[in-house]
Design a protein around this motif. Structure first.
Motif, PDB file in Angstrom:
ATOM      1  N   ILE A 153       0.835  -1.200   0.000  1.00 58.48           N
ATOM      2  CA  ILE A 153       0.000   0.000   0.000  1.00 58.48           C
ATOM      3  C   ILE A 153       0.870   1.250   0.000  1.00 58.48           C
ATOM      4  CG2 ILE A 153      -1.632   1.355   1.366  1.00 58.48           C
ATOM      5  CD1 ILE A 153      -2.932  -0.898  -0.105  1.00 58.48           C
ATOM      6  N   GLY A 154       1.892   1.260   0.845  1.00 59.79           N
ATOM      7  CA  GLY A 154       2.771   2.418   0.906  1.00 59.79           C
ATOM      8  C   GLY A 154       3.475   2.683  -0.409  1.00 59.79           C
ATOM      9  N   ALA A 155       4.016   1.624  -1.025  1.00 50.45           N
ATOM     10  CA  ALA A 155       4.754   1.790  -2.277  1.00 50.45           C
ATOM     11  C   ALA A 155       3.832   2.225  -3.408  1.00 50.45           C
ATOM     12  CB  ALA A 155       5.465   0.493  -2.638  1.00 50.45           C
ATOM     13  N   GLU A 156       2.657   1.627  -3.491  1.00 45.31           N
ATOM     14  CA  GLU A 156       1.731   1.996  -4.566  1.00 45.31           C
ATOM     15  C   GLU A 156       1.223   3.424  -4.400  1.00 45.31           C
ATOM     16  OE1 GLU A 156       0.084  -2.579  -5.202  1.00 45.31           O
ATOM     17  OE2 GLU A 156      -1.242  -1.028  -4.417  1.00 45.31           O
ATOM     18  N   THR A 157       0.948   3.818  -3.164  1.00 40.13           N
ATOM     19  CA  THR A 157       0.497   5.182  -2.922  1.00 40.13           C
ATOM     20  C   THR A 157       1.608   6.179  -3.213  1.00 40.13           C
ATOM     21  OG1 THR A 157      -0.971   4.333  -1.198  1.00 40.13           O
ATOM     22  CG2 THR A 157      -0.590   6.700  -1.239  1.00 40.13           C
ATOM     23  N   ALA A 158       2.830   5.855  -2.818  1.00 46.38           N
ATOM     24  CA  ALA A 158       3.961   6.722  -3.121  1.00 46.38           C
ATOM     25  C   ALA A 158       4.137   6.871  -4.624  1.00 46.38           C
ATOM     26  CB  ALA A 158       5.234   6.158  -2.492  1.00 46.38           C
ATOM     27  N   SER A 159       3.976   5.775  -5.340  1.00 46.61           N
ATOM     28  CA  SER A 159       4.094   5.810  -6.798  1.00 46.61           C
ATOM     29  C   SER A 159       3.053   6.738  -7.404  1.00 46.61           C
ATOM     30  CB  SER A 159       3.937   4.398  -7.356  1.00 46.61           C
ATOM     31  OG  SER A 159       3.823   4.400  -8.756  1.00 46.61           O
ATOM     32  N   SER A 160       1.821   6.647  -6.920  1.00 48.94           N
ATOM     33  CA  SER A 160       0.758   7.500  -7.448  1.00 48.94           C
ATOM     34  C   SER A 160       1.015   8.967  -7.122  1.00 48.94           C
ATOM     35  CB  SER A 160      -0.598   7.062  -6.873  1.00 48.94           C
ATOM     36  OG  SER A 160      -0.944   5.773  -7.333  1.00 48.94           O
ATOM     37  N   CYS A 161       1.470   9.238  -5.905  1.00 44.38           N
ATOM     38  CA  CYS A 161       1.768  10.623  -5.522  1.00 44.38           C
ATOM     39  C   CYS A 161       2.898  11.197  -6.369  1.00 44.38           C
ATOM     40  CB  CYS A 161       2.122  10.697  -4.043  1.00 44.38           C
ATOM     41  SG  CYS A 161       0.744  10.395  -2.922  1.00 44.38           S
ATOM     42  N   ALA A 162       3.917  10.387  -6.632  1.00 40.88           N
ATOM     43  CA  ALA A 162       5.019  10.854  -7.480  1.00 40.88           C
ATOM     44  C   ALA A 162       4.528  11.126  -8.897  1.00 40.88           C
ATOM     45  CB  ALA A 162       6.142   9.819  -7.480  1.00 40.88           C
ATOM     46  N   ALA A 163       3.642  10.260  -9.404  1.00 44.13           N
ATOM     47  CA  ALA A 163       3.110  10.457 -10.753  1.00 44.13           C
ATOM     48  C   ALA A 163       2.290  11.733 -10.846  1.00 44.13           C
ATOM     49  CB  ALA A 163       2.248   9.255 -11.149  1.00 44.13           C
ATOM     50  N   LEU A 164       1.698  12.153  -9.733  1.00 46.57           N
ATOM     51  CA  LEU A 164       0.918  13.387  -9.710  1.00 46.57           C
ATOM     52  C   LEU A 164       1.785  14.627  -9.516  1.00 46.57           C
ATOM     53  CD1 LEU A 164      -2.099  12.155  -7.533  1.00 46.57           C
ATOM     54  CD2 LEU A 164      -2.157  12.756  -9.977  1.00 46.57           C
ATOM     55  N   GLY A 165       3.089  14.443  -9.386  1.00 44.85           N
ATOM     56  CA  GLY A 165       4.006  15.569  -9.299  1.00 44.85           C
ATOM     57  C   GLY A 165       4.371  16.006  -7.905  1.00 44.85           C
ATOM     58  N   HIS A 166       4.043  15.210  -6.894  1.00 38.33           N
ATOM     59  CA  HIS A 166       4.357  15.584  -5.527  1.00 38.33           C
ATOM     60  C   HIS A 166       5.769  15.142  -5.149  1.00 38.33           C
ATOM     61  CE1 HIS A 166       0.192  16.751  -4.973  1.00 38.33           C
ATOM     62  NE2 HIS A 166      -0.174  15.570  -5.461  1.00 38.33           N
ATOM     63  N   ASP A 167       6.347  15.811  -4.168  1.00 36.46           N
ATOM     64  CA  ASP A 167       7.667  15.466  -3.624  1.00 36.46           C
ATOM     65  C   ASP A 167       7.447  14.384  -2.576  1.00 36.46           C
ATOM     66  OD1 ASP A 167      10.150  15.309  -2.527  1.00 36.46           O
ATOM     67  OD2 ASP A 167      10.258  17.399  -1.861  1.00 36.46           O
ATOM     68  N   VAL A 168       7.893  13.161  -2.848  1.00 41.83           N
ATOM     69  CA  VAL A 168       7.523  11.997  -2.032  1.00 41.83           C
ATOM     70  C   VAL A 168       8.750  11.400  -1.359  1.00 41.83           C
ATOM     71  CG1 VAL A 168       6.438   9.720  -2.031  1.00 41.83           C
ATOM     72  CG2 VAL A 168       5.622  11.486  -3.611  1.00 41.83           C
ATOM     73  N   THR A 169       8.606  11.077  -0.072  1.00 39.52           N
ATOM     74  CA  THR A 169       9.615  10.324   0.663  1.00 39.52           C
ATOM     75  C   THR A 169       8.933   9.159   1.357  1.00 39.52           C
ATOM     76  OG1 THR A 169      10.933  12.312   1.078  1.00 39.52           O
ATOM     77  CG2 THR A 169      11.394  10.383   2.441  1.00 39.52           C
ATOM     78  N   VAL A 170       9.493   7.962   1.198  1.00 41.29           N
ATOM     79  CA  VAL A 170       8.969   6.756   1.841  1.00 41.29           C
ATOM     80  C   VAL A 170       9.869   6.411   3.021  1.00 41.29           C
ATOM     81  CG1 VAL A 170       8.415   4.308   1.551  1.00 41.29           C
ATOM     82  CG2 VAL A 170       8.046   5.917  -0.343  1.00 41.29           C
ATOM     83  N   VAL A 171       9.263   6.182   4.179  1.00 45.02           N
ATOM     84  CA  VAL A 171      10.002   5.806   5.385  1.00 45.02           C
ATOM     85  C   VAL A 171       9.667   4.363   5.730  1.00 45.02           C
ATOM     86  CG1 VAL A 171      10.384   6.297   7.834  1.00 45.02           C
ATOM     87  CG2 VAL A 171       9.941   8.180   6.234  1.00 45.02           C
ATOM     88  N   GLU A 172      10.691   3.536   5.829  1.00 41.81           N
ATOM     89  CA  GLU A 172      10.514   2.117   6.137  1.00 41.81           C
ATOM     90  C   GLU A 172      11.425   1.753   7.308  1.00 41.81           C
ATOM     91  OE1 GLU A 172       9.779  -1.522   6.766  1.00 41.81           O
ATOM     92  OE2 GLU A 172       8.597  -0.590   5.165  1.00 41.81           O
ATOM     93  N   ALA A 173      10.836   1.190   8.377  1.00 44.08           N
ATOM     94  CA  ALA A 173      11.614   0.869   9.568  1.00 44.08           C
ATOM     95  C   ALA A 173      12.607  -0.264   9.321  1.00 44.08           C
ATOM     96  CB  ALA A 173      10.670   0.502  10.713  1.00 44.08           C
ATOM     97  N   ALA A 174      12.276  -1.202   8.438  1.00 42.94           N
ATOM     98  CA  ALA A 174      13.164  -2.324   8.142  1.00 42.94           C
ATOM     99  C   ALA A 174      14.317  -1.857   7.250  1.00 42.94           C
ATOM    100  CB  ALA A 174      12.382  -3.430   7.450  1.00 42.94           C
ATOM    101  N   PRO A 175      15.367  -2.659   7.153  1.00 40.79           N
ATOM    102  CA  PRO A 175      16.485  -2.270   6.281  1.00 40.79           C
ATOM    103  C   PRO A 175      16.080  -2.089   4.833  1.00 40.79           C
ATOM    104  CG  PRO A 175      17.153  -4.035   7.775  1.00 40.79           C
ATOM    105  CD  PRO A 175      15.676  -3.877   7.938  1.00 40.79           C
ATOM    106  N   LEU A 176      15.040  -2.818   4.390  1.00 42.30           N
ATOM    107  CA  LEU A 176      14.515  -2.707   3.029  1.00 42.30           C
ATOM    108  C   LEU A 176      13.020  -2.985   3.056  1.00 42.30           C
ATOM    109  CD1 LEU A 176      17.185  -4.686   0.966  1.00 42.30           C
ATOM    110  CD2 LEU A 176      16.652  -2.258   0.662  1.00 42.30           C
ATOM    111  N   PRO A 177      12.264  -2.368   2.169  1.00 43.29           N
ATOM    112  CA  PRO A 177      10.846  -2.736   2.073  1.00 43.29           C
ATOM    113  C   PRO A 177      10.687  -4.141   1.500  1.00 43.29           C
ATOM    114  CG  PRO A 177      11.290  -0.595   1.024  1.00 43.29           C
ATOM    115  CD  PRO A 177      12.607  -1.251   1.283  1.00 43.29           C
ATOM    116  N   LEU A 178       9.624  -4.815   1.909  1.00 45.68           N
ATOM    117  CA  LEU A 178       9.187  -6.095   1.339  1.00 45.68           C
ATOM    118  C   LEU A 178      10.153  -7.256   1.577  1.00 45.68           C
ATOM    119  CD1 LEU A 178       7.799  -4.827  -2.103  1.00 45.68           C
ATOM    120  CD2 LEU A 178       6.538  -5.194   0.035  1.00 45.68           C
TER     121      LEU A 178
END
Length: 413
Positions: A153-178
């Protein structure tokens, strides 16, 4: 059985209703839904709906003709608050009761929230109303968006926000997502999609709190009670556990979901991160089965579209039989659309599996142009398959995995 009640007007709930009719149940069918909307498809909420490429009408899972053919009583916009298995009654929040001979639990799950996320500009994305509120806010102009959680959900939403032209940062507590789903090697490859799509990725650190502002000055969320007088504060930043501050005009919390089982307290059903079921979706009560995100089937709770569509057939068969006559034997499968790439995964990955890329390649840490196909193997046998933009070979590999309950030889793929 003369009456069956499906609690949850969700994807799984609708499929259960369809199966009841398809398998010969011609009695009274009641469908209870907490949301006021008829069943709709959730995957597009974080993608086409959020970006404006799809409207609400395209999300509908059943048209008027099919709805009429089901011949069901739809009780929408009301929450179930209790189940009395002895009296065979479903209790509703508005005081009504539904007498029933059988129950299909399909109440799904709710988005987890952060403490103090009552600030304006902080969103979760689980329901149609969530998606509509977020889309309205994003339409007001360019914003600094922080997405907390790098899962699907986080990655897909970030992707959509970036496609809409927003400045996006994803924060993930683990060393890598997924990492739990894909393993470290392939998780690193898919994480590169964030960079390719123009989003920032911060990993290995959690969130200490959210900061908000009401008038002048900023303060940490939670220092002013939700019931305090004055205007609702707006989010201004995300404070990370390492002390950094990420400025934010909007925050999207995507840190998983909690199964909706609170209404079942006191029902004698076994509950532990979902409704405990056997391999046939049957609970300890012969007249009650569970499907979809709320069901822990054979020890596993799978929040995937395919589980919600495959489990109802078996669950309904066992409900009508009054005992478990069939079990769910599907191979886990999920997909995710991120930054113009389609990720598909099937099978069961385990720690220690080796990964072999059979098509495509990795370039600059991410999938090369044209994508890749990777096989997960253990003791010379294939346990799972991952594809990035390789749908046809992936489907062939998935079919081979589905032909047997046990892993298959790599040569067969």
């Amino acid at each position: 059985m003369r009456t069956v009640t499906v609690v949850g007007a969700s994807l799984a709930g609708l499929y259960a209703a369809r199966e009841l009719r398809a398998q010969g149940f011609d009695g009274r069918l009641v469908i209870v839904g907490e949301e006021p909307h008829p069943p709709y498809d959730r995957p597009p909420l974080s993608k086409d709906f959020l970006t404006g490429r799809a409207d609400q009408d395209r999300l509908a899972l059943a048209d008027a003709e099919e709805t009429a053919e089901l011949g069901a009583e739809w009780l929408l916009g009301v929450r179930a608050r209790g189940l009395d298995p002895r009296g065979r009654t479903v209790l509703l929040d508005d005081g009504r009761t539904v007498s029933t001979d059988g129950v299909v639990i399909a109440t799904g799950a709710s988005a987890r929230r952060l403490p103090g996320d009552d600030l304006s500009g902080v969103h979760t994305l689980r329901t149609l109303d969530d998606a509509r509120a977020l889309r309205d806010e994003l339409s007001r102009g360019a914003r600094r968006v922080v997405v907390i959680g790098g899962g699907f959900i986080g990655a897909e939403t970030a992707s959509s926000c970036a496609a809409l032209g927003h400045d996006v940062t994803v924060v993930e507590a683990a060393p890598l997502p997924l990492v739990p789903q894909l393993g470290a090697e392939m998780a690193a490859v898919c994480a590169a999609l964030h960079r390719r799509g123009g989003a920032g990725l911060v990993t290995g650190t959690g969130v200490a709190g959210l900061r908000g502002r009401a008038g002048a000055g900023a303060e940490r969320s939670g220092h002013q009670g939700a019931g305090a007088a004055g205007p609702r504060r707006s989010v201004t930043a995300v404070e990370l556990s390492d002390g950094r501050l990420l400025p934010a005009d909007g925050v999207i919390v995507g840190i998983g979901a909690t199964p909706n089982t609170g209404w079942l307290a006191g029902s004698t059903l076994a509950l532990h991160d979902g409704v405990l079921c056997d391999d046939g979706c049957a609970t300890a009560l012969p007249q009650v089965v569970a499907v979809g995100d709320v069901a822990r089937v054979g020890g596993t709770r799978a929040e995937h579209w395919t589980s919600a569509t495959e489990q109802p057939r078996v669950a309904v068969r066992n409900l009508l039989a009054g005992r478990t006559t069939e079990t769910v034997r599907s191979v886990p499968y999920f997909w995710s659309d991120q930054y113009g790439a389609r990720i598909q995964f099937a099978g069961r990955r385990h720690d220690g599996d080796t990964v072999r890329i059979t098509e495509g390649a990795i370039e600059r840490g991410g999938p090369a142009e044209g994508g890749l196909l990777a096989l997960y193997e253990r003791d010379g046998r294939t346990t799972a398959v991952l594809s990035v933009d390789r749908p046809r070979p992936f489907m062939r590999a998935r079919r081979e995995l589905s032909r047997a309950a046990d892993p298959v030889e790599p040569a067969a793929l």
